[in-house]
Design a protein around this motif. Structure first.
Motif, short mmCIF file in Angstrom:
data_model
loop_
_atom_site.label_atom_id
_atom_site.label_comp_id
_atom_site.label_asym_id
_atom_site.label_seq_id
_atom_site.Cartn_x
_atom_site.Cartn_y
_atom_site.Cartn_z
N ALA A 82 0.82 -1.21 0.00
CA ALA A 82 0.00 0.00 0.00
C ALA A 82 0.86 1.26 0.00
CB ALA A 82 -0.93 -0.01 1.21
N ALA A 83 2.06 1.17 0.52
CA ALA A 83 2.93 2.35 0.56
C ALA A 83 3.38 2.78 -0.84
CB ALA A 83 4.15 2.06 1.44
N ARG A 84 3.49 1.85 -1.75
CA ARG A 84 4.04 2.17 -3.08
C ARG A 84 3.25 3.24 -3.83
NH1 ARG A 84 4.71 -3.68 -3.37
NH2 ARG A 84 6.71 -4.08 -2.39
N PRO A 85 1.92 3.14 -3.92
CA PRO A 85 1.18 4.19 -4.64
C PRO A 85 1.26 5.56 -3.96
CG PRO A 85 -0.18 2.23 -4.43
CD PRO A 85 1.04 2.02 -3.58
N LEU A 86 1.70 5.58 -2.70
CA LEU A 86 1.77 6.83 -1.95
C LEU A 86 3.15 7.45 -1.95
CD1 LEU A 86 -0.43 5.65 1.03
CD2 LEU A 86 -1.10 7.22 -0.79
N LEU A 87 4.09 6.85 -2.69
CA LEU A 87 5.45 7.40 -2.74
C LEU A 87 5.48 8.77 -3.42
CD1 LEU A 87 7.54 4.23 -3.61
CD2 LEU A 87 7.68 5.62 -1.52
N ASP A 88 4.74 8.92 -4.51
CA ASP A 88 4.81 10.15 -5.30
C ASP A 88 3.64 11.09 -5.05
OD1 ASP A 88 7.02 8.95 -6.39
OD2 ASP A 88 6.02 8.36 -8.23
N ARG A 89 2.57 10.58 -4.45
CA ARG A 89 1.39 11.41 -4.25
C ARG A 89 0.61 10.89 -3.05
NH1 ARG A 89 -1.63 7.63 -7.83
NH2 ARG A 89 -3.69 8.55 -7.65
N SER A 90 -0.22 11.75 -2.50
CA SER A 90 -1.03 11.33 -1.36
C SER A 90 -2.45 11.89 -1.47
CB SER A 90 -0.38 11.74 -0.04
OG SER A 90 -0.24 13.15 0.01
N ASP A 91 -2.88 12.13 -2.71
CA ASP A 91 -4.25 12.60 -2.91
C ASP A 91 -5.22 11.46 -2.61
OD1 ASP A 91 -3.69 11.01 -5.10
OD2 ASP A 91 -4.22 12.52 -6.59
N LEU A 92 -6.51 11.76 -2.59
CA LEU A 92 -7.50 10.73 -2.25
C LEU A 92 -7.48 9.53 -3.20
CD1 LEU A 92 -10.52 12.87 -1.00
CD2 LEU A 92 -8.73 11.73 0.34
N PRO A 93 -7.38 9.74 -4.52
CA PRO A 93 -7.30 8.56 -5.39
C PRO A 93 -6.10 7.66 -5.07
CG PRO A 93 -7.89 10.48 -6.68
CD PRO A 93 -7.53 10.98 -5.30
N ALA A 94 -5.00 8.25 -4.65
CA ALA A 94 -3.82 7.45 -4.30
C ALA A 94 -4.12 6.53 -3.12
CB ALA A 94 -2.63 8.35 -3.99
N TRP A 95 -4.95 6.99 -2.18
CA TRP A 95 -5.31 6.14 -1.04
C TRP A 95 -6.16 4.97 -1.49
CZ3 TRP A 95 -3.05 5.94 3.51
CH2 TRP A 95 -2.27 7.04 3.92
N ALA A 96 -7.05 5.18 -2.46
CA ALA A 96 -7.83 4.06 -3.01
C ALA A 96 -6.90 3.08 -3.71
CB ALA A 96 -8.90 4.57 -3.98
N ASP A 97 -5.92 3.61 -4.47
CA ASP A 97 -4.93 2.76 -5.13
C ASP A 97 -4.11 1.99 -4.10
OD1 ASP A 97 -5.85 3.86 -7.52
OD2 ASP A 97 -4.12 5.20 -7.75
N ALA A 98 -3.79 2.64 -2.99
CA ALA A 98 -3.00 1.99 -1.94
C ALA A 98 -3.77 0.82 -1.34
CB ALA A 98 -2.64 3.01 -0.86
N MET A 99 -5.04 1.01 -1.08
CA MET A 99 -5.85 -0.08 -0.53
C MET A 99 -5.91 -1.25 -1.51
SD MET A 99 -7.63 -0.91 2.16
CE MET A 99 -9.13 -1.61 2.81
N ASP A 100 -6.11 -0.94 -2.77
CA ASP A 100 -6.16 -2.00 -3.78
C ASP A 100 -4.83 -2.75 -3.87
OD1 ASP A 100 -8.79 -1.32 -4.35
OD2 ASP A 100 -8.29 -0.23 -6.19
N ALA A 101 -3.72 -2.01 -3.82
CA ALA A 101 -2.40 -2.64 -3.89
C ALA A 101 -2.16 -3.54 -2.67
CB ALA A 101 -1.31 -1.58 -3.99
N GLY A 102 -2.56 -3.07 -1.51
CA GLY A 102 -2.39 -3.86 -0.30
C GLY A 102 -3.18 -5.15 -0.34
N ILE A 103 -4.42 -5.06 -0.78
CA ILE A 103 -5.27 -6.26 -0.87
C ILE A 103 -4.72 -7.22 -1.90
CG2 ILE A 103 -7.54 -7.05 -1.64
CD1 ILE A 103 -8.68 -4.59 -0.17
#
Length: 177
Positions: free
Chosen positions: A60-81
């Motif tokens: 989940a940390a990977r999608p948040l390396l370059d950005r931390s907007d709300l869509p990035a948090w959805a991407d982070a959850m998907d990556a973690g799962i």
């Protein structure tokens, strides 16, 4: 699975997080925060839950390396799962924590919508996670410790699903306060 191990494991994680936060301020950058939590859970939580949460948070940390907007948090959850499914071998419907987490992730997908607001979306995600955890009460276990137990003995919701929903509820309550 009825032996209390899941509760003890999650309590151990909660105590470790509390001690960690008292000892130092958590990293402000989202990717570093999730990576630090992953390391902490891998070291202190124990059990398969600790490994799975560690894998989830690392991915989940990977999608948040370059950005931390709300869509990035959805991407982070998907990556973690996705990491949990790949390494853990379970899927939604197997009566595991993934039932709660996947239900929450579907709701968190609304973070990608223009004008999305975090707290209402997260509130909906928590409600879906809690409903999904309750729904595990009537599922056959396809993975995890419960899969070794007769379904006639599984009268309660899956403890991992309940715990995952409780973690999400705690995040929501923390953000509200």
């Amino acid at each position: 699975a009825g032996d209390g191990d899941c509760g003890h494991t999650h309590a151990r994680a909660a105590r470790a997080i509390e001690e960690w936060m008292r000892a130092r301020p958590p990293p402000a950058a989202p990717a570093q925060l999730l990576s630090a939590l992953a390391d902490l859970l891998l070291e202190k939580m124990g059990g398969s839950s600790g490994v799975l949460y560690g894998l989830c948070l690392t991915a989940a940390a990977r999608p948040l390396l370059d950005r931390s907007d709300l869509p990035a948090w959805a991407d982070a959850m998907d990556a973690g799962i996705e990491a949990m499914q790949r390494y853990g071998g379970a899927a939604p419907g197997d009566r595991t924590m993934l039932d709660s987490l996947c239900a929450a992730a579907r709701a968190l997908g609304a973070l990608r919508d223009p004008g999305a607001q975090l707290l209402p979306v997260l509130d909906a995600a928590v409600q879906r996670a809690e409903a999904a955890a309750e729904a595990t009460r009537h599922m056959e276990a396809g993975a995890g410790r419960a899969s070794y137990i007769s379904s006639a003995q599984l009268l309660q919701p899956d403890p991992g699903a309940v715990a995952a929903a409780a973690v999400l509820r705690a995040v929501l309550e923390g953000l509200r306060s």
